[in-house]
Design an enzyme around this catalytic site. Structure first.
Site: not given
Ligand code: C5P
Length: 319
Positions: A31, A161
């Site tokens: 994406k 994601d």
């Molecule tokens: O959800 P995911 O594991 O992909 O997110 C990775 C990191 O990115 C999270 O631990 C956070 O630090 C950051 N993040 C964030 N806000 C979001 C998505 C991700 O701060 N909406």
């Protein structure tokens, strides 16, 4: 929502000794966020987002083979695979484990093979794509009766994601990025992707965003939604917005040079993909994309160039 194609294989058939075990092959796209509008940091450690997800034709594949021996065995090959952990820290491994936890009656284990084309730690949600494909592949391989809504819920638990990778197309994302609303759009868009020599950590880029004190704002530009709705590529190019871009350029100044270089090569629009470091360039035609790709391939900060188009569907079983 991701489709759940019914399996023709019962769990009994899958684990009977001597029987040739069926394998399930799922393809899943990368994406780009056409808009990544970042709000404030919430107590749960996540930022509120307003985002427009766009699935592009750069695909990973997950091949799942049900086996009699319990456990999850993961292997990876292809783009950046040597850098990937294949233990329980890999999001695809966690996706399979989540299904086992949720469906304890599942018999036998699974061999998972990731075939990677999506750059690792590239801001194109490759790890999330693999997790989404694993949810779908294992659900089919183990003949679990999961609905699209259940798969979406499991995907949300795995990462911000992951639900979109099941979904594909274009979607408006809210909350952490897991609340999705499909967006109707016209047109097929041509992209050039400039891959970087080294990955960037998503938490590090969000942390830099907080340090900079950039104004939080989750409002997706209406002009971008209008451009997508009518399929106006030049208008879309002018509306691309990524609030994480300045933070990523602080951490990796050469990304600013690459984004500029692609524009000078003729691309009407450029944007950092997600938290980077992949740089995405929107072209008006396939011919223009070829020219921009050719120019970018000689830039010293670009490791490799890929061309892709979007939108494309989300995780799908291949036959
Ligand atoms: O959800 P995911 O594991 O992909 O997110 C990775 C990191 O990115 C999270 O631990 C956070 O630090 C950051 N993040 C964030 N806000 C979001 C998505 C991700 O701060 N909406």
């Amino acid at each position: 929502m991701g489709p759940h194609q019914p399996s023709t294989t019962s769990p009994e058939a899958a684990i009977r000794p001597g029987k040739v075990l069926p394998r399930v092959r799922v393809q899943v796209p990368a994406k780009i966020n056409l808009a990544l509008c970042v709000g404030g940091l919430q107590p749960d450690g996540y930022h509120r987002l307003g985002t427009v997800f766009h699935a592009v034709s750069l695909f990973d594949e997950v091949i799942a083979r049900p086996v009699a021996t319990p456990g999850i065995v993961l292997t990876a090959r292809g783009e950046g695979a040597e850098a990937l952990p294949v233990d329980a820290s890999n999001l695809a491994h966690r996706a399979a484990q989540l299904l086992l936890d949720r469906f304890p009656e599942t018999e036998g284990g699974i061999e998972l093979e990731l075939r990677k084309q999506i750059p690792v730690a590239g801001g194109m949600a490759g790890g999330s794509a693999d997790a989404a494909a694993t949810l779908l592949a294992c659900s089919i391989a183990w003949d679990l009766d999961t609905t699209p809504a259940e798969l979406h819920e499991l995907a949300s638990e795995l990462g911000s994601d992951v639900p979109f990778a099941l979904h594909g197309g274009n979607a408006l994302g809210a909350g952490r990025g897991t609340e999705l609303m499909p967006l109707l759009s016209r047109g097929n868009y041509h992209w050039v992707l400039a891959l970087s020599h080294a990955g960037l950590s998503t938490p590090a880029v969000f942390a830099r965003f907080d340090e900079r004190g950039d104004q939080p704002d989750t409002q997706v530009p209406q002009g971008l939604l209008n451009a997508l709705a009518v399929g106006d590529v030049r208008a879309l190019a002018g509306q691309l917005r990524n609030d994480l871009q300045p933070a990523a350029i602080d951490l990796r100044p050469e990304l600013g040079e690459v984004l500029e270089y692609g524009l000078r090569a003729g691309a009407p629009g450029s944007i950092l993909s997600g938290s980077g470091p992949t740089c995405a360039f929107l072209a008006e035609s396939e011919e223009q994309a070829m020219d921009v790709a050719s120019a970018l391939s000689s830039h010293p900060q670009v490791r490799a160039v890929r061309r892709a188009s979007g939108p494309v569907p989300g995780a799908r079983q291949m036959v």
